[in-house]
Design a protein around this motif. Structure first.
Motif, PDB file in Angstrom:
ATOM      1  N   ALA A 139      -4.905 -15.271  11.520  1.00  0.00           N
ATOM      2  CA  ALA A 139      -5.973 -14.352  11.130  1.00  0.00           C
ATOM      3  C   ALA A 139      -7.184 -15.116  10.611  1.00  0.00           C
ATOM      4  O   ALA A 139      -8.336 -14.791  10.945  1.00  0.00           O
ATOM      5  CB  ALA A 139      -5.463 -13.373  10.077  1.00  0.00           C
TER       6      ALA A 139
ATOM      7  N   TYR B  80      -9.101 -16.706  13.481  1.00  0.00           N
ATOM      8  CA  TYR B  80      -9.881 -15.717  14.226  1.00  0.00           C
ATOM      9  C   TYR B  80     -11.174 -15.391  13.490  1.00  0.00           C
ATOM     10  O   TYR B  80     -12.252 -15.342  14.099  1.00  0.00           O
ATOM     11  CB  TYR B  80      -9.073 -14.447  14.445  1.00  0.00           C
TER      12      TYR B  80
ATOM     13  N   LEU C 272      -6.641  -7.369  13.624  1.00  0.00           N
ATOM     14  CA  LEU C 272      -6.350  -8.669  13.017  1.00  0.00           C
ATOM     15  C   LEU C 272      -4.866  -8.767  12.660  1.00  0.00           C
ATOM     16  O   LEU C 272      -4.229  -9.807  12.857  1.00  0.00           O
ATOM     17  CB  LEU C 272      -7.214  -8.846  11.763  1.00  0.00           C
TER      18      LEU C 272
ATOM     19  N   ALA D 239      -1.903 -11.380  13.894  1.00  0.00           N
ATOM     20  CA  ALA D 239      -1.039 -12.116  12.967  1.00  0.00           C
ATOM     21  C   ALA D 239       0.433 -11.716  13.072  1.00  0.00           C
ATOM     22  O   ALA D 239       1.291 -12.318  12.432  1.00  0.00           O
ATOM     23  CB  ALA D 239      -1.525 -11.890  11.532  1.00  0.00           C
TER      24      ALA D 239
ATOM     25  N   LEU E 202      -0.449  -7.912   6.063  1.00  0.00           N
ATOM     26  CA  LEU E 202      -1.517  -8.894   6.240  1.00  0.00           C
ATOM     27  C   LEU E 202      -2.392  -8.934   4.994  1.00  0.00           C
ATOM     28  O   LEU E 202      -2.729 -10.022   4.501  1.00  0.00           O
ATOM     29  CB  LEU E 202      -2.362  -8.557   7.466  1.00  0.00           C
TER      30      LEU E 202
ATOM     31  N   PRO F 269      -9.371 -10.049   3.958  1.00  0.00           N
ATOM     32  CA  PRO F 269      -9.999 -10.542   5.179  1.00  0.00           C
ATOM     33  C   PRO F 269     -11.507 -10.266   5.243  1.00  0.00           C
ATOM     34  O   PRO F 269     -12.280 -11.127   5.682  1.00  0.00           O
ATOM     35  CB  PRO F 269      -9.252  -9.798   6.289  1.00  0.00           C
TER      36      PRO F 269
END
Length: 300
Positions: free
Chosen positions: A193, A196, A210, A214, A221, A233
């Motif tokens: 993640a 990316y 995302l 992952a 996440l 994120p």
């Protein structure tokens, strides 16, 4: 007889004569020198081990402050935005540090030859500190001494790198190093993640997409991402955008308006607000301050 930190300092001083980050002929090995304390500087730290021979530094990740010097070394497991500041340095006794980038393939091959330790299953914060041992200092000194005999580097550097990694695997950060190299660990899932976002920080993303990349749920996440990076994120993306904009302005490549557009902002006013919130000053004043402070750009 084990090497002393003063031997490590002498070698760094010999091969890094000026302030800054100096790449060397030894693969993945850099030397860092700074002759004065620095401002707190935002930067993305990549997987590496940092061993200080002289001076001290602190790195801030979220609410955690990591203070390290010749008695403690720093390990970074994934690329993460950090606020770093050299706190002890002078012309007479400059900050001197060895930075060795971690190679996943080499680390993985070494782990195949050693007894694996327990896996907690839960990712740890991206930064970790451990006590410097005489054996680790010995390995670092041997690696640096290769700079005295460049023809030996292709043959001996891989051997001394394995020794350095072996000593790290004997320390408190062994579990973190195993997470980097072995299997489909939680850290590696979070790392996908992170990679990316780093490649596509200019573009919006859906957390669900995302999470699919992952190979975990969106809630998992979010939880594991925050455990590793101390941010969500979206916060990670925001810091990547703002740090890149700052770099562009520091290098004189564009003004604030152009920088905000270049990194993905559609609203200059939003960019200015978020920039000030992160760096403490609006863009123009922040850049002027950084350019006035000698040594302000040393970040590793």
């Amino acid at each position: 007889m084990s090497a002393h930190p003063s031997q490590l300092a002498s070698l760094i001083d010999r091969f890094a004569k000026t302030d800054g980050i100096h790449e060397t002929a030894v693969p993945r090995l850099s030397l860092i020198r700074c002759s004065r304390p620095t401002l707190p500087l935002h930067a993305v730290y990549e997987p590496a081990v940092c061993i200080i021979a002289q001076g001290s530094k602190q790195a801030i990740l979220g609410d955690a402050v990591y203070v390290y010097d010749q008695n403690k070394y720093l390990v970074i497991s994934v690329g993460v935005p950090v606020v770093g500041q050299i706190t002890e340095a002078s012309d007479a006794e400059p900050y001197l540090c060895v930075k060795f980038d971690l190679d996943i393939a080499t680390l993985g091959m070494l782990l195949l030859d050693t007894r694996p330790g327990p896996d907690s299953g839960e990712p740890a914060p991206a930064l970790g500190l451990s006590k410097v041992t005489p054996e680790l200092t010995d390995a670092a000194v041997r690696l640096l001494r290769l700079l005295e005999t460049p023809p030996d580097i292709p043959i001996l550097a891989p051997l001394f790198e394995r020794e350095l990694l072996f000593r790290l695997l004997q320390g408190d950060q062994a579990a973190k190093l195993r997470e980097i190299a072995l299997g489909d660990t939680r850290l590696q899932q979070v790392g996908r993640a992170i990679d990316y976002i780093k490649r596509n920080y200019r573009e919006p993303f859906r957390v669900e997409d995302l999470a699919g990349l992952a190979r975990m749920s969106a809630s998992a996440l979010h939880s594991h991402f925050k455990a590793v990076t101390a941010m969500s994120p979206l916060q990670y993306q925001k810091q990547m955008r703002l740090q890149e904009a700052r770099r562009l302005m520091l290098q004189g490549l564009c003004d604030a308006a152009a920088a905000s557009h270049s990194v993905g902002y559609s609203s200059p006013s939003q960019f200015s607000r978020e920039y000030r919130r992160l760096f403490g000053l609006p863009p123009q004043r922040d850049i002027a301050r950084l350019k006035e402070v000698p040594g302000g750009f040393v970040s590793a």
